[in-house]
Design a protein around this motif. Structure first.
Motif, PDB file in Angstrom:
ATOM      1  N   ASN A  60       0.033   5.324   0.207  1.00 18.51           N
ATOM      2  CA  ASN A  60      -1.025   6.330   0.287  1.00 18.51           C
ATOM      3  C   ASN A  60      -0.504   7.695   0.713  1.00 18.51           C
ATOM      4  OD1 ASN A  60      -0.549   5.752   2.963  1.00 18.51           O
ATOM      5  ND2 ASN A  60      -2.692   5.669   3.552  1.00 18.51           N
ATOM      6  N   THR A 113      -9.509   8.385  -6.742  1.00 19.46           N
ATOM      7  CA  THR A 113      -8.525   9.444  -6.503  1.00 19.46           C
ATOM      8  C   THR A 113      -8.115  10.097  -7.818  1.00 19.46           C
ATOM      9  OG1 THR A 113      -7.668   8.267  -4.570  1.00 19.46           O
ATOM     10  CG2 THR A 113      -6.270   9.976  -5.508  1.00 19.46           C
ATOM     11  N   TYR A 158      -3.205   4.965  -3.583  1.00 17.57           N
ATOM     12  CA  TYR A 158      -4.442   5.752  -3.513  1.00 17.57           C
ATOM     13  C   TYR A 158      -4.175   6.992  -2.692  1.00 17.57           C
ATOM     14  CZ  TYR A 158      -5.178   3.684   1.131  1.00 17.57           C
ATOM     15  OH  TYR A 158      -5.041   3.292   2.436  1.00 17.57           O
ATOM     16  N   GLN A 165       0.847  -1.191   0.000  1.00 14.39           N
ATOM     17  CA  GLN A 165       0.000   0.000   0.000  1.00 14.39           C
ATOM     18  C   GLN A 165       0.880   1.238   0.000  1.00 14.39           C
ATOM     19  OE1 GLN A 165      -2.803   0.500   3.312  1.00 14.39           O
ATOM     20  NE2 GLN A 165      -2.058   2.580   3.503  1.00 14.39           N
TER      21      GLN A 165
END
Length: 161
Positions: A49, A120, A84, A47
């Motif tokens: 972010n 996004t 994201y 991930q």
């Protein structure tokens, strides 16, 4: 004589539970051995972010290290980096701080996939007034957070650098 019966009952229960546990552990081990037959397939999702080079570079280097390691062992591995929120800048063709290494990865490590959050991306495009160019090979998923959940529910190992 009566007290001997009372002692015999707990002893018998201990023996029965011990045998039952042993049988159960052997059954579970057998199931794992059958389902884990080679080639073992490792699946890892990262991930990203944050618009921060440090976690981006960690995701990149760790992805490459994982694939190299499993290649050396002769084991299959798949890695996906999901960006994201502010982390979507990682895959922007016009602004990625790790663009060069991502292009190298795309060519040399086909086991590593790039995904960005479509939600996004749409928000940024509306704010900026133009289509956001992505690094070649980057796919757009509807929601980055949903993609992370789907992969974890499918058994992927989750890493947040």
């Amino acid at each position: 004589m009566n007290w001997k019966r009372w002692l015999a009952i707990p002893a018998l229960l201990i023996v029965l539970f011990g045998i039952g546990g042993l049988v159960a552990s052997n059954v579970q081990t057998a199931v794992l051995e059958v389902s884990d037959n080679p080639p073992l397939h490792h699946r890892i999702v990262f991930q990203v972010n944050a618009d921060d080079q440090v976690p981006m570079k960690h995701a990149v280097s760790n992805s490459i290290n994982l694939v190299r390691h499993y290649r050396e062992l002769g084991e299959a591995a798949r890695v996906e980096i999901v960006a994201y929120g502010d982390g979507i800048s990682m895959f922007r063709a016009d602004a990625s701080p790790v663009r060069d290494i991502l292009e190298y990865m795309r060519v040399n490590f086909p086991e590593i996939a790039f995904s960005v959050c479509g939600n996004t991306k749409t928000i940024i495009e509306q704010r900026e007034g133009h289509i956001m160019p992505l690094i070649e090979g980057t796919r757009v998923v509807p929601f980055g957070i949903v993609r992370l959940v789907e992969l974890q529910e499918a058994g992927w190992s989750y890493i947040r650098p």
